[in-house]
Write a protein that holds these residues in place. Structure first.
Motif, mmCIF file in Angstrom:
data_model
loop_
_atom_site.group_PDB
_atom_site.id
_atom_site.type_symbol
_atom_site.label_atom_id
_atom_site.label_comp_id
_atom_site.label_asym_id
_atom_site.label_seq_id
_atom_site.Cartn_x
_atom_site.Cartn_y
_atom_site.Cartn_z
ATOM 1 N N ARG A 1 0.812 -1.222 0.000
ATOM 2 C CA ARG A 1 0.000 0.000 0.000
ATOM 3 C C ARG A 1 0.845 1.272 0.000
ATOM 4 O O ARG A 1 0.377 2.332 -0.409
ATOM 5 C CB ARG A 1 -0.919 0.019 1.228
ATOM 6 C CG ARG A 1 -2.032 -0.991 1.147
ATOM 7 C CD ARG A 1 -2.834 -1.039 2.459
ATOM 8 N NE ARG A 1 -3.829 -2.113 2.437
ATOM 9 C CZ ARG A 1 -4.258 -2.732 3.539
ATOM 10 N NH1 ARG A 1 -3.786 -2.391 4.730
ATOM 11 N NH2 ARG A 1 -5.146 -3.700 3.457
ATOM 12 N N THR A 2 2.102 1.185 0.528
ATOM 13 C CA THR A 2 2.843 2.445 0.726
ATOM 14 C C THR A 2 4.159 2.545 -0.041
ATOM 15 O O THR A 2 4.640 3.640 -0.289
ATOM 16 C CB THR A 2 3.155 2.657 2.224
ATOM 17 O OG1 THR A 2 4.053 1.625 2.642
ATOM 18 C CG2 THR A 2 1.904 2.605 3.085
ATOM 19 N N ALA A 3 4.760 1.412 -0.399
ATOM 20 C CA ALA A 3 6.088 1.495 -1.018
ATOM 21 C C ALA A 3 5.988 1.570 -2.542
ATOM 22 O O ALA A 3 5.025 1.106 -3.146
ATOM 23 C CB ALA A 3 6.920 0.274 -0.622
ATOM 24 N N VAL A 4 7.023 2.198 -3.149
ATOM 25 C CA VAL A 4 7.072 2.362 -4.606
ATOM 26 C C VAL A 4 7.539 1.064 -5.249
ATOM 27 O O VAL A 4 8.622 0.553 -4.932
ATOM 28 C CB VAL A 4 8.040 3.506 -4.984
ATOM 29 C CG1 VAL A 4 8.168 3.615 -6.495
ATOM 30 C CG2 VAL A 4 7.582 4.816 -4.360
ATOM 31 N N GLN A 5 6.730 0.522 -6.128
ATOM 32 C CA GLN A 5 7.060 -0.732 -6.836
ATOM 33 C C GLN A 5 8.409 -0.599 -7.530
ATOM 34 O O GLN A 5 8.670 0.427 -8.192
ATOM 35 C CB GLN A 5 5.960 -0.998 -7.886
ATOM 36 C CG GLN A 5 6.241 -2.165 -8.815
ATOM 37 C CD GLN A 5 5.651 -3.472 -8.301
ATOM 38 O OE1 GLN A 5 4.659 -3.472 -7.581
ATOM 39 N NE2 GLN A 5 6.282 -4.574 -8.635
ATOM 40 N N GLY A 6 9.307 -1.551 -7.332
ATOM 41 C CA GLY A 6 10.606 -1.529 -8.016
ATOM 42 C C GLY A 6 11.668 -0.714 -7.311
ATOM 43 O O GLY A 6 12.809 -0.674 -7.762
ATOM 44 N N ASP A 7 11.296 -0.070 -6.200
ATOM 45 C CA ASP A 7 12.254 0.760 -5.471
ATOM 46 C C ASP A 7 12.576 0.103 -4.129
ATOM 47 O O ASP A 7 11.829 0.258 -3.153
ATOM 48 C CB ASP A 7 11.642 2.156 -5.258
ATOM 49 C CG ASP A 7 12.577 3.082 -4.477
ATOM 50 O OD1 ASP A 7 12.331 4.295 -4.480
ATOM 51 O OD2 ASP A 7 13.547 2.582 -3.873
ATOM 52 N N ALA A 8 13.692 -0.621 -4.087
ATOM 53 C CA ALA A 8 14.042 -1.399 -2.886
ATOM 54 C C ALA A 8 14.197 -0.504 -1.662
ATOM 55 O O ALA A 8 13.753 -0.868 -0.570
ATOM 56 C CB ALA A 8 15.330 -2.182 -3.132
ATOM 57 N N ILE B 1 12.328 -1.016 1.904
ATOM 58 C CA ILE B 1 13.079 -1.116 3.164
ATOM 59 C C ILE B 1 12.560 -0.090 4.166
ATOM 60 O O ILE B 1 12.277 -0.413 5.326
ATOM 61 C CB ILE B 1 14.596 -0.928 2.897
ATOM 62 C CG1 ILE B 1 15.161 -2.145 2.162
ATOM 63 C CG2 ILE B 1 15.363 -0.662 4.191
ATOM 64 C CD1 ILE B 1 16.527 -1.900 1.521
ATOM 65 N N SER B 2 12.378 1.160 3.703
ATOM 66 C CA SER B 2 11.865 2.213 4.610
ATOM 67 C C SER B 2 10.462 1.899 5.099
ATOM 68 O O SER B 2 10.140 2.156 6.261
ATOM 69 C CB SER B 2 11.841 3.560 3.888
ATOM 70 O OG SER B 2 13.137 3.892 3.473
ATOM 71 N N ALA B 3 9.635 1.332 4.228
ATOM 72 C CA ALA B 3 8.257 1.015 4.621
ATOM 73 C C ALA B 3 8.249 -0.049 5.720
ATOM 74 O O ALA B 3 7.544 0.084 6.726
ATOM 75 C CB ALA B 3 7.472 0.545 3.399
#
Ligand code: 77M
Ligand code: MG
Length: 214
Positions: free
Chosen positions: A15-22, A26-28
């Motif tokens: 729901r919160t992290a950007v697809q393809g952006d590890a 990690i931050s989520a």
């Protein structure tokens, strides 16, 4: 909602992290586990020690013992050069299922081979399965009582070579005293302790970096 803690972590990531952006995945995971419910990820503080070791070693072949939700798997995989591979072993099918989806969301699944089974059963198969000589880096983060027997098994299977780096999580909390005693006293290892804190808590923990001398 979400039947299990790993499922709730996955839903938050989706729901919160950007697809393809590890990094955003990690931050989520870190913000969910720091603010909503604790989980046994290596976390951001010890994660920075892990990052530094990966960047220093520049490994071609990495083995991870204990995948859980794939948090440390992502931290390692995001720094691997093309052609490098990360083999991660998880004995819990549900954890593995969630990890696969989190790794997919982060876009690192192409460099990761996630095997489900016990480390003691899988380790003897790795040389043949991946046609590899040795691992350059081993991240140990599974059952704390398995650290020592599995390290000895890796030696016996010829999966360690001079210069291979072992990095073990939780050597202070929950602790792996027999493993520490072994790598700190064996002439076959050069060992160093990195003090830190238990993930998301003000509790002492640390990681042990041990270089196999052959
Ligand atoms: O949990 C497992 C074994 S693998 C996870 C090992 N990791 C840990 O146990 C681990 C634990 C802690 C920690 C826990 C409680 C504290 F109070 C303090 C610290 C921290 C870590 O960073 C860890 O890595 C498993 C469960 C069910 C299955 O059905 C299965 O198959 C497997
Ligand atoms: Mg751990």
């Amino acid at each position: 909602s979400g039947k299990s803690r790993p499922m709730r972590i996955l839903q938050y990531v989706q729901r919160t992290a950007v697809q393809g952006d590890a990094n955003s995945v990690i931050s989520a995971v870190d913000s969910y586990c720091a603010n909503v419910e604790w989980a046994m990820n290596v976390g951001d503080m010890k994660g920075e020690i892990l990052d530094a070791v990966v960047l220093d070693v520049r490994p071609r072949w990495v083995l991870e013992l204990g995948t859980y939700c794939g948090y440390s798997t992502m931290r390692i995989a995001r720094f691997l050069p093309p052609g490098a591979r990360l083999v991660t072993l998880e004995m819990n099918h549900h954890y593995a299922q969630v990890a696969k989806q989190i790794l997919g969301h982060a876009g690192v699944d192409a460099q990761v081979d996630l095997l489900v089974g016990t480390s003691s059963a899988l380790i003897p198969q790795l040389k043949k399965k991946f046609d590899l000589d040795k691992f350059d880096l081993v991240f140990i983060d599974h059952w704390k009582t398995s650290y020592l027997p599995d390290t000895k098994l890796l030696e016996e299977c010829g999966l360690l070579a001079s210069g291979t780096v072992l990095l073990a999580d939780n050597v202070t909390c929950p602790g792996a005293p027999d493993y520490l005693q072994y790598v700190r006293n064996s002439p076959r290892y050069k060992s160093l302790y990195f003090p830190s804190q238990l993930e998301y808590l003000q509790v002492e923990d640390g990681m042990e970096k041990s270089i196999f001398l052959g």
